[in-house]
Design a protein around this motif. Sequence first.
Motif, PDB file in Angstrom:
ATOM      1  N   CYS A  46     -45.860   7.512 -63.733  1.00  0.00           N
ATOM      2  CA  CYS A  46     -46.204   8.322 -64.590  1.00  0.00           C
ATOM      3  C   CYS A  46     -46.220   8.238 -66.040  1.00  0.00           C
ATOM      4  CB  CYS A  46     -45.621   9.635 -64.320  1.00  0.00           C
ATOM      5  SG  CYS A  46     -45.539  10.061 -62.257  1.00  0.00           S
ATOM      6  N   ALA A  52     -41.265  14.478 -72.263  1.00  0.00           N
ATOM      7  CA  ALA A  52     -41.452  15.549 -71.428  1.00  0.00           C
ATOM      8  C   ALA A  52     -42.677  15.511 -70.946  1.00  0.00           C
ATOM      9  CB  ALA A  52     -41.639  16.708 -72.436  1.00  0.00           C
ATOM     10  N   ASP A  53     -43.754  14.772 -71.373  1.00  0.00           N
ATOM     11  CA  ASP A  53     -45.157  14.721 -70.690  1.00  0.00           C
ATOM     12  C   ASP A  53     -44.828  13.927 -69.365  1.00  0.00           C
ATOM     13  OD1 ASP A  53     -46.350  16.228 -72.509  1.00  0.00           O
ATOM     14  OD2 ASP A  53     -47.111  14.628 -73.673  1.00  0.00           O
ATOM     15  N   GLU A  56     -42.962  15.626 -66.848  1.00  0.00           N
ATOM     16  CA  GLU A  56     -43.798  16.627 -66.120  1.00  0.00           C
ATOM     17  C   GLU A  56     -44.550  16.155 -65.194  1.00  0.00           C
ATOM     18  OE1 GLU A  56     -43.774  19.833 -65.938  1.00  0.00           O
ATOM     19  OE2 GLU A  56     -42.214  20.198 -67.389  1.00  0.00           O
ATOM     20  N   ALA A  59     -42.745  15.402 -61.964  1.00  0.00           N
ATOM     21  CA  ALA A  59     -42.574  16.617 -61.416  1.00  0.00           C
ATOM     22  C   ALA A  59     -43.736  16.936 -60.760  1.00  0.00           C
ATOM     23  CB  ALA A  59     -42.002  17.505 -62.257  1.00  0.00           C
ATOM     24  N   ALA A  60     -44.856  16.983 -61.440  1.00  0.00           N
ATOM     25  CA  ALA A  60     -46.125  17.184 -60.454  1.00  0.00           C
ATOM     26  C   ALA A  60     -46.402  16.203 -59.428  1.00  0.00           C
ATOM     27  CB  ALA A  60     -47.233  17.342 -61.560  1.00  0.00           C
TER      28      ALA A  60
END
Length: 116
Positions: A46, A52-53, A56, A59-60
């Motif tokens: 990812c 943070a991106d 995230e 997490a997605a």
Amino acid sequence: MPPDPLGRDLVRTLHAATTAVGTLALGGTADAASDVEVSAFAAIVCTGDTPADALEAAAAVARRAPGLEIHSLAWARTDGPREDTSEYKVTLTVTAPDPGTGEHNGTTHHTNRSTR
């Protein structure tokens, strides 16, 4: 039909890793206090413009594929697409459950504590 590029890469990597581990048993550096094994896990990378991106995005993946078992995470900051920029990567190593048993394979999974 020849295997797809991902399949060829996986076979080549597993062969090289198995060969390296096999040399340990034949007088390499492995000793009785250590254990080395080869495991095949899928890696999901990812990437984000900010930490943070990338987090995230990881997490997605976890939200959208709750059946995947995450075995480990790795973090990296790499050179970005333009000079003086960075990208951030979270690599998840994952397995999917066996369709017949529903079990995940891997050394991070143990028997239920109540059955010990």
